[in-house]
Design a protein around this motif. Sequence first.
Motif, PDB file in Angstrom:
ATOM      1  N   ASN A 116      -0.393 163.224 105.627  1.00 41.31           N
ATOM      2  CA  ASN A 116       0.966 162.898 105.207  1.00 41.31           C
ATOM      3  C   ASN A 116       1.203 163.307 103.750  1.00 41.31           C
ATOM      4  O   ASN A 116       0.441 162.932 102.863  1.00 41.31           O
ATOM      5  CB  ASN A 116       1.225 161.396 105.366  1.00 41.31           C
ATOM      6  CG  ASN A 116       2.687 161.048 105.196  1.00 41.31           C
ATOM      7  OD1 ASN A 116       3.549 161.688 105.776  1.00 41.31           O
ATOM      8  ND2 ASN A 116       2.972 160.029 104.402  1.00 41.31           N
ATOM      9  N   GLY A 117       2.249 164.100 103.518  1.00 45.91           N
ATOM     10  CA  GLY A 117       2.585 164.563 102.185  1.00 45.91           C
ATOM     11  C   GLY A 117       1.938 165.877 101.787  1.00 45.91           C
ATOM     12  O   GLY A 117       2.324 166.471 100.779  1.00 45.91           O
ATOM     13  N   TYR A 161       0.955 169.949 101.997  1.00 45.30           N
ATOM     14  CA  TYR A 161       1.797 171.131 102.211  1.00 45.30           C
ATOM     15  C   TYR A 161       1.106 172.357 101.628  1.00 45.30           C
ATOM     16  O   TYR A 161       0.087 172.256 100.928  1.00 45.30           O
ATOM     17  CB  TYR A 161       3.158 170.949 101.518  1.00 45.30           C
ATOM     18  CG  TYR A 161       3.041 170.951 100.005  1.00 45.30           C
ATOM     19  CD1 TYR A 161       3.272 172.107  99.267  1.00 45.30           C
ATOM     20  CD2 TYR A 161       2.648 169.797  99.321  1.00 45.30           C
ATOM     21  CE1 TYR A 161       3.124 172.108  97.882  1.00 45.30           C
ATOM     22  CE2 TYR A 161       2.503 169.795  97.943  1.00 45.30           C
ATOM     23  CZ  TYR A 161       2.740 170.958  97.230  1.00 45.30           C
ATOM     24  OH  TYR A 161       2.575 170.969  95.861  1.00 45.30           O
ATOM     25  N   ALA A 211       6.794 166.050 112.734  1.00 42.63           N
ATOM     26  CA  ALA A 211       5.798 165.738 111.702  1.00 42.63           C
ATOM     27  C   ALA A 211       5.650 166.833 110.666  1.00 42.63           C
ATOM     28  O   ALA A 211       4.878 166.693 109.723  1.00 42.63           O
ATOM     29  CB  ALA A 211       4.444 165.459 112.353  1.00 42.63           C
ATOM     30  N   GLY A 212       6.401 167.940 110.796  1.00 41.96           N
ATOM     31  CA  GLY A 212       6.242 169.051 109.857  1.00 41.96           C
ATOM     32  C   GLY A 212       5.015 169.871 110.204  1.00 41.96           C
ATOM     33  O   GLY A 212       4.638 170.001 111.363  1.00 41.96           O
ATOM     34  N   LYS A 257       5.745 170.667 104.729  1.00 40.64           N
ATOM     35  CA  LYS A 257       5.181 169.374 104.337  1.00 40.64           C
ATOM     36  C   LYS A 257       4.980 168.459 105.543  1.00 40.64           C
ATOM     37  O   LYS A 257       5.843 168.351 106.414  1.00 40.64           O
ATOM     38  CB  LYS A 257       6.107 168.693 103.326  1.00 40.64           C
ATOM     39  CG  LYS A 257       5.564 167.421 102.713  1.00 40.64           C
ATOM     40  CD  LYS A 257       6.527 166.892 101.662  1.00 40.64           C
ATOM     41  CE  LYS A 257       6.003 165.628 101.012  1.00 40.64           C
ATOM     42  NZ  LYS A 257       6.958 165.124  99.967  1.00 40.64           N
ATOM     43  N   GLU A 284       5.056 165.108 107.278  1.00 40.75           N
ATOM     44  CA  GLU A 284       5.805 163.868 107.109  1.00 40.75           C
ATOM     45  C   GLU A 284       5.534 162.984 108.321  1.00 40.75           C
ATOM     46  O   GLU A 284       6.337 162.887 109.244  1.00 40.75           O
ATOM     47  CB  GLU A 284       7.295 164.179 106.943  1.00 40.75           C
ATOM     48  CG  GLU A 284       7.553 165.047 105.703  1.00 40.75           C
ATOM     49  CD  GLU A 284       9.009 165.113 105.332  1.00 40.75           C
ATOM     50  OE1 GLU A 284       9.732 164.158 105.620  1.00 40.75           O
ATOM     51  OE2 GLU A 284       9.410 166.129 104.753  1.00 40.75           O
ATOM     52  N   HIS A 285       4.368 162.374 108.290  1.00 42.24           N
ATOM     53  CA  HIS A 285       3.942 161.536 109.404  1.00 42.24           C
ATOM     54  C   HIS A 285       3.034 160.437 108.873  1.00 42.24           C
ATOM     55  O   HIS A 285       1.800 160.548 108.923  1.00 42.24           O
ATOM     56  CB  HIS A 285       3.211 162.386 110.449  1.00 42.24           C
ATOM     57  CG  HIS A 285       3.205 161.758 111.809  1.00 42.24           C
ATOM     58  ND1 HIS A 285       2.377 160.720 112.144  1.00 42.24           N
ATOM     59  CD2 HIS A 285       3.950 162.012 112.915  1.00 42.24           C
ATOM     60  CE1 HIS A 285       2.586 160.370 113.398  1.00 42.24           C
ATOM     61  NE2 HIS A 285       3.540 161.141 113.896  1.00 42.24           N
ATOM     62  N   PRO A 286       3.621 159.359 108.332  1.00 41.42           N
ATOM     63  CA  PRO A 286       2.819 158.304 107.698  1.00 41.42           C
ATOM     64  C   PRO A 286       1.887 157.566 108.649  1.00 41.42           C
ATOM     65  O   PRO A 286       1.010 156.830 108.197  1.00 41.42           O
ATOM     66  CB  PRO A 286       3.889 157.358 107.129  1.00 41.42           C
ATOM     67  CG  PRO A 286       5.123 157.627 107.920  1.00 41.42           C
ATOM     68  CD  PRO A 286       5.055 159.085 108.266  1.00 41.42           C
TER      69      PRO A 286
END
Length: 218
Positions: free
Chosen positions: A118-119, A121, A147-148, A187, A189-191
Motif C-alpha cells: 500500500n502506497g 509506486y 488496487a492500482g 500507486k 491503494e489497498h490498505p
Amino acid sequence: MVLTLDSALEERTQPFQLFRGRDLLDDGQLKELLATMPTADIAKIAVEDPKHEKQYRMNLVDLIVLEKEAPVFPRLPAVWRDLVEDLRGAEFTTWLEKSTGIELAGLQRSIGLYTHRNGDYLSVHKDKPTKAITVILYLNRDWPVEAGGQFQIFASPKEGPTEEISPVGGQLLAFPPTDTSWHAVSKIEHPEGTERITVQIEYWLTTGLAGSAYRPQN
C-alpha cells in the motif's frame, strides 16, 4: 522445469517495443510460490527526489546479483530455487532471444523479487541504457483492478498512459530500454494488505550502473 515456454512472445512496437507472454506458470505453481515467498528477507527501497527521473517506493529481495547467488539463495524453498534456476538457464535465455531478436547469451544477469505494498509506486521512467532487456514475471494469482499496481505505458512522460496492463500471474513482459520506453507502476491503494509481486530479470550490456539505484536510501 517450472516455467512453460511453449509459445513465443507477442510483440508490439508502439509506443515502444514490448514483448508479452502468458501462462508461463499455472495456478498451482503460483499458489506454491506465494505460500513460500521469502518475506523475511524483503527490504524496503526508495528514491523520492524530484531531481531524479526515476522515483519509487517498493521492496526487494536480491536473488541473483550479476550471476552470483545472493545470501538468501541457499535458504530458498525448493520451488523458488527451481524458478531461479529456470530463469538463469540457457533454455530461458534462448527462448527470449528467439522472440526478441536480442543477443543475450553471455550477458550478466541480476534477478530480484519485488513487492509493492500500500502506497508503493514506480514513477514514469525509461530504464538504464546499460541494460539489454528488462524482463518482468508476475506472480499474483488474482489482482483487484481498484488496487492500482498497473504496468503503465506512455508515449511521453508529459502525457497520461496509453495503456495499462494488470499484474496477472504467469504473465511476462520484456522490453529493451530506449529513449521512448516510458513506463511506470501506478500507486498501490489497498490498505487491506494486497501486495503486487513480481520477479525481475535484468540482462546487462555493461555493469557499471547495475543495481546502483536500488540501494536502500537513508
